[in-house]
Write an enzyme that holds these catalytic residues in place. Structure first.
Site, PDB file in Angstrom:
ATOM      1  N   GLU A 181     -33.850 -34.047  12.775  1.00 20.38           N
ATOM      2  CA  GLU A 181     -34.087 -32.706  13.352  1.00 20.38           C
ATOM      3  C   GLU A 181     -33.059 -31.647  12.945  1.00 20.38           C
ATOM      4  O   GLU A 181     -32.519 -30.928  13.788  1.00 20.38           O
ATOM      5  CB  GLU A 181     -34.147 -32.821  14.886  1.00 20.38           C
ATOM      6  CG  GLU A 181     -35.220 -33.778  15.358  1.00 20.38           C
ATOM      7  CD  GLU A 181     -35.193 -34.048  16.864  1.00 20.38           C
ATOM      8  OE1 GLU A 181     -34.342 -33.490  17.563  1.00 20.38           O
ATOM      9  OE2 GLU A 181     -36.029 -34.840  17.321  1.00 20.38           O
ATOM     10  N   ASP A 243     -38.176 -35.393  11.335  1.00 18.33           N
ATOM     11  CA  ASP A 243     -38.225 -34.138  12.102  1.00 18.33           C
ATOM     12  C   ASP A 243     -39.574 -33.976  12.804  1.00 18.33           C
ATOM     13  O   ASP A 243     -40.552 -34.648  12.470  1.00 18.33           O
ATOM     14  CB  ASP A 243     -37.962 -32.931  11.174  1.00 18.33           C
ATOM     15  CG  ASP A 243     -37.168 -31.833  11.878  1.00 18.33           C
ATOM     16  OD1 ASP A 243     -37.330 -31.647  13.102  1.00 18.33           O
ATOM     17  OD2 ASP A 243     -36.369 -31.161  11.192  1.00 18.33           O
ATOM     18  N   GLU A 317     -42.959 -41.130  15.378  1.00 19.83           N
ATOM     19  CA  GLU A 317     -42.837 -41.031  16.850  1.00 19.83           C
ATOM     20  C   GLU A 317     -44.148 -40.523  17.465  1.00 19.83           C
ATOM     21  O   GLU A 317     -44.148 -39.631  18.315  1.00 19.83           O
ATOM     22  CB  GLU A 317     -41.679 -40.094  17.235  1.00 19.83           C
ATOM     23  CG  GLU A 317     -40.374 -40.424  16.560  1.00 19.83           C
ATOM     24  CD  GLU A 317     -39.180 -39.568  17.009  1.00 19.83           C
ATOM     25  OE1 GLU A 317     -39.312 -38.788  17.961  1.00 19.83           O
ATOM     26  OE2 GLU A 317     -38.108 -39.708  16.384  1.00 19.83           O
TER      27      GLU A 317
HETATM   28  O1  9MR Z   1     -37.733 -40.811  24.126  1.00 20.34           O
HETATM   29  C1  9MR Z   1     -36.374 -40.423  24.167  1.00 20.34           C
HETATM   30  C2  9MR Z   1     -35.977 -40.123  25.600  1.00 20.34           C
HETATM   31  O2  9MR Z   1     -35.957 -41.320  26.365  1.00 20.34           O
HETATM   32  C3  9MR Z   1     -34.620 -39.461  25.630  1.00 20.34           C
HETATM   33  O3  9MR Z   1     -34.337 -39.050  26.945  1.00 20.34           O
HETATM   34  C4  9MR Z   1     -34.602 -38.280  24.683  1.00 20.34           C
HETATM   35  C5  9MR Z   1     -33.281 -37.595  24.692  1.00 20.34           C
HETATM   36  O4  9MR Z   1     -33.163 -36.653  23.685  1.00 20.34           O
HETATM   37  O5  9MR Z   1     -34.906 -38.716  23.376  1.00 20.34           O
HETATM   38  C6  9MR Z   1     -36.208 -39.197  23.303  1.00 20.34           C
HETATM   39  O6  9MR Z   1     -36.502 -39.529  21.966  1.00 20.34           O
HETATM   40  C7  9MR Z   1     -36.486 -38.449  21.034  1.00 20.34           C
HETATM   41  C8  9MR Z   1     -36.102 -39.026  19.692  1.00 20.34           C
HETATM   42  O7  9MR Z   1     -34.876 -39.683  19.794  1.00 20.34           O
HETATM   43  C9  9MR Z   1     -36.038 -37.945  18.640  1.00 20.34           C
HETATM   44  N1  9MR Z   1     -37.271 -37.185  18.579  1.00 20.34           N
HETATM   45  C10 9MR Z   1     -37.758 -36.684  19.838  1.00 20.34           C
HETATM   46  C11 9MR Z   1     -37.868 -37.805  20.848  1.00 20.34           C
HETATM   47  C12 9MR Z   1     -38.469 -37.306  22.140  1.00 20.34           C
HETATM   48  O8  9MR Z   1     -37.631 -36.373  22.763  1.00 20.34           O
END
Ligand code: 9MR
Length: 406
Positions: A181, A243, A317
Site C-alpha cells: 500500500e 495494494d 485479499e
Molecule cells: O484483516 C486485518 C485486520 O484484522 C486488522 O485489524 C487490520 C489492521 O490494519 O488489517 C487487516 O488486514 C489488512 C491487510 O493487512 C492489508 N490490506 C488491508 C487489510 C484489511 O484492512
C-alpha cells in the site's frame, strides 16, 4: 526514558514481551464470532462434503485464505482449511508491529506457531508484510522525538529488519508482500508513479530526510531498497508489491509503471546475479471490493495492464461486502442481495480463469462472514453458521452459475 541504555532496554524488551504474550492470549476470546441480535442461534459447523475450492482450481492457481495464530488450535477449522485452501496468509501475526515492536527485539513465537501449523497441514505460507506505513514499528523509521529518522538510519534499520525477518522465514514462506500500500488514496493519473506515492508514509518521510535531489534521490527510494534487501536475503521467495483499489485506472497505471521502472533498474544492478529474473515478480491485487461499485471490466483492465508490465498477478485479499463504502450494509443479506453478490464472485472467477496462466493465486480475506474485518457487509463465501452461500457455488462453477442466474 533512554531506551538505548542496555539494562533498561532489556527490561523494556521483557516488558513488551510480557504485554504481547498477554495480548495474544486474550485475542481469541476478544475476537470470538459475533452473534447478531435477533438472529436464530445456530451452532456453526463446516460441511466438508462440499467440493474443495482448491481442488476445483488445482489446474488454474492456488487458493488461499487468512489465519491467525490463535485459530490454529481449532481442529474443525483446520480440517475445513485443509479441505478448501492450499495457501495461507497471516492476517496480522507477521506484520512488523508484532514481529519487532522495539529495536533489537524480534518476537517470532506466534508467527512460528502459524507456520508449524501450515507445514503440518501441507499448506504453503505467504509472508505479509515487510514494509508498510501501517501496523509497522516506529523504531524502523521514527526517532524518539517523533521526527523521521534520516535516510541513512532508516535504510540501515530496514536492512536489519528484512535481514532478520526474511532470514528467519527463509525456506518457510514461498513469497512476500515486500511493500504494501505505498500509493496514496485518490490521486490522478500520474506522469511519474513517484508522484502518486503516500508522501506521509513514515518510510517515505525518513527516506526523504537527507535525500540528495541533485542525484535524483527522493523518499520513493525505500521501495527499491525493500525489494533488493528481500531478494538478497531470501532468493527463493517470490516478491510481491501489494495494494488496494488496484482497479482504479490511475492506481493500476502507477503500480505497473513502478514495477516496470524498478525491474529495469534491477537488470543493471551489480548485486543482481539472476539477470533473467525480475525484482518485483508479482503485482498483488488486494481485491477489497463492494457489491455497489465492483466493475469486473476494471478488474480485467488491471490484470491486462499488469501482464503488459511483464509481471504475474495475484489476487491477495478478496472479499465483496454488500453495499458501498458510504452505505454499509448490516446483516443478514436477503436472498436477492446474496444472489447479486454471488453473481459478482462468478464474474470475477470467470475472468480469473480466463487469465489463469498469469494468475499466481487467489486468496480470500476471511473464511466466514462472522470472521471478516468487514463482517457487517457479509463479504465472504460462507455465512455466520459456516454454511455455503450462493457466492460459494458461484466460485465453484462460475460459468454454470451465470448461466443459471443471468
Ligand atoms: O484483516 C486485518 C485486520 O484484522 C486488522 O485489524 C487490520 C489492521 O490494519 O488489517 C487487516 O488486514 C489488512 C491487510 O493487512 C492489508 N490490506 C488491508 C487489510 C484489511 O484492512
Amino acid at each position: 526514558m533512554d531506551i538505548f541504555y542496555p539494562k533498561k532496554r532489556r527490561i523494556m524488551q521483557l516488558l513488551i514481551l510480557a504485554v504481547l504474550t498477554v495480548f495474544f492470549a486474550i485475542t481469541p476470546a476478544a475476537q470470538a464470532d459475533m452473534v447478531q441480535v435477533g438472529e436464530p442461534i445456530v451452532t456453526p459447523g463446516w460441511d466438508l462434503s462440499l467440493p474443495s475450492i482448491a481442488e476445483t482450481y488445482k489446474d488454474y492457481f492456488m487458493i488461499g485464505n487468512v489465519m491467525s495464530t490463535y485459530q490454529t488450535t481449532d481442529g474443525e477449522l483446520t480440517a475445513m482449511y485443509k479441505h478448501h485452501y492450499n495457501l495461507v496468509t497471516a492476517e496480522n501475526d507477521m506484520k512488523p508491529q508484532y514481529l519487532s515492536p522495539v529495536k533489537g527485539l524480534y518476537y517470532f513465537i506466534n508467527a512460528d506457531t502459524l507456520i508449524r501449523w501450515a507445514e503440518a497441514n501441507n499448506i504453503k505460507v505467504h509472508g505479509h508484510t515487510l514494509v508498510w506505513h501501517s501496523q509497522s514499528a516506529a523504531w524502523l523509521t521514527t526517532g524518539a522525538d517523533g521526527n523521521p529518522l534520516t535516510r541513512a538510519e532508516a535504510r540501515a534499520n530496514m536492512e536489519e529488519y528484512i535481514t532478520n525477518v526474511a532470514g528467519h522465514f527463509r525456506g518457510k514462506v514461498i513469497s512476500w508482500d515486500v511493500v504494501n500500500e505505498a500509493f496514496a488514496d485518490g490521486s490522478g493519473l500520474p506522469a511519474d508513479w513517484k508522484d502518486a506515492l503516500r508522501k506521509d508514509s513514515p518510510w517515505y518521510l525518513a527516506y526523504e530526510n537527507g535525500a540528495d535531489q541533485s542525484k535524483g534521490e527522493s523518499g520513493a527510494d525505500y521501495i527499491y531498497d525493500a525489494f533488493v534487501f528481500t531478494r538478497l536475503t531470501d532468493p527463493e521467495a517470490t516478491l510481491f508489491y501489494n495494494d488496494y483499489n488496484e482497479t482504479d485506472s490511475w492506481k493500476r497505471e502507477a503500480m505497473a509503471m513502478m514495477a516496470e521502472e524498478l525491474n529495469a533498474k534491477w537488470k543493471t544492478d551489480k548485486r543482481n546475479t539472476q539477470p533473467d529474473r525480475l525484482l518485483i515478480e508479482v503485482l498483488g491485487m488486494q481485491a477489497h471490493y463492494w457489491t455497489a461499485s465492483l466493475n469486473v471490466y476494471a478488474v480485467e483492465a488491471a490484470i491486462t495492464r499488469f501482464i503488459k508490465a511483464g509481471v504475474k498477478v495475484a489476487v491477495t485479499e478478496l472479499d465483496i461486502p454488500y453495499g458501498s463504502w458510504t452505505n454499509q450494509h448490516s446483516t443478514p443479506l436477503t436472498e436477492e442481495e446474496e444472489l447479486l453478490q454471488a453473481r459478482l464472485y462468478a464474474q470475477l472467477f470467470k475472468v480469473y480463469k480466463q487469465y489463469a496462466p498469469h494468475i499466481e493465486r487467489v486468496s480470500f480475506w476471511g473464511k466466514a462472514d462472522s470472521q471478516s474485518w468487514r463482517a457487517k457487509g457479509s463479504p465472504l463465501l460462507f455465512d455466520r453458521t459456516f454454511a455455503a452461500k450462493q457466492a460459494y457455488y458461484a466460485v465453484i462453477d462460475p460459468e454454470g452459475f451465470l448461466r443459471a442466474n443471468p
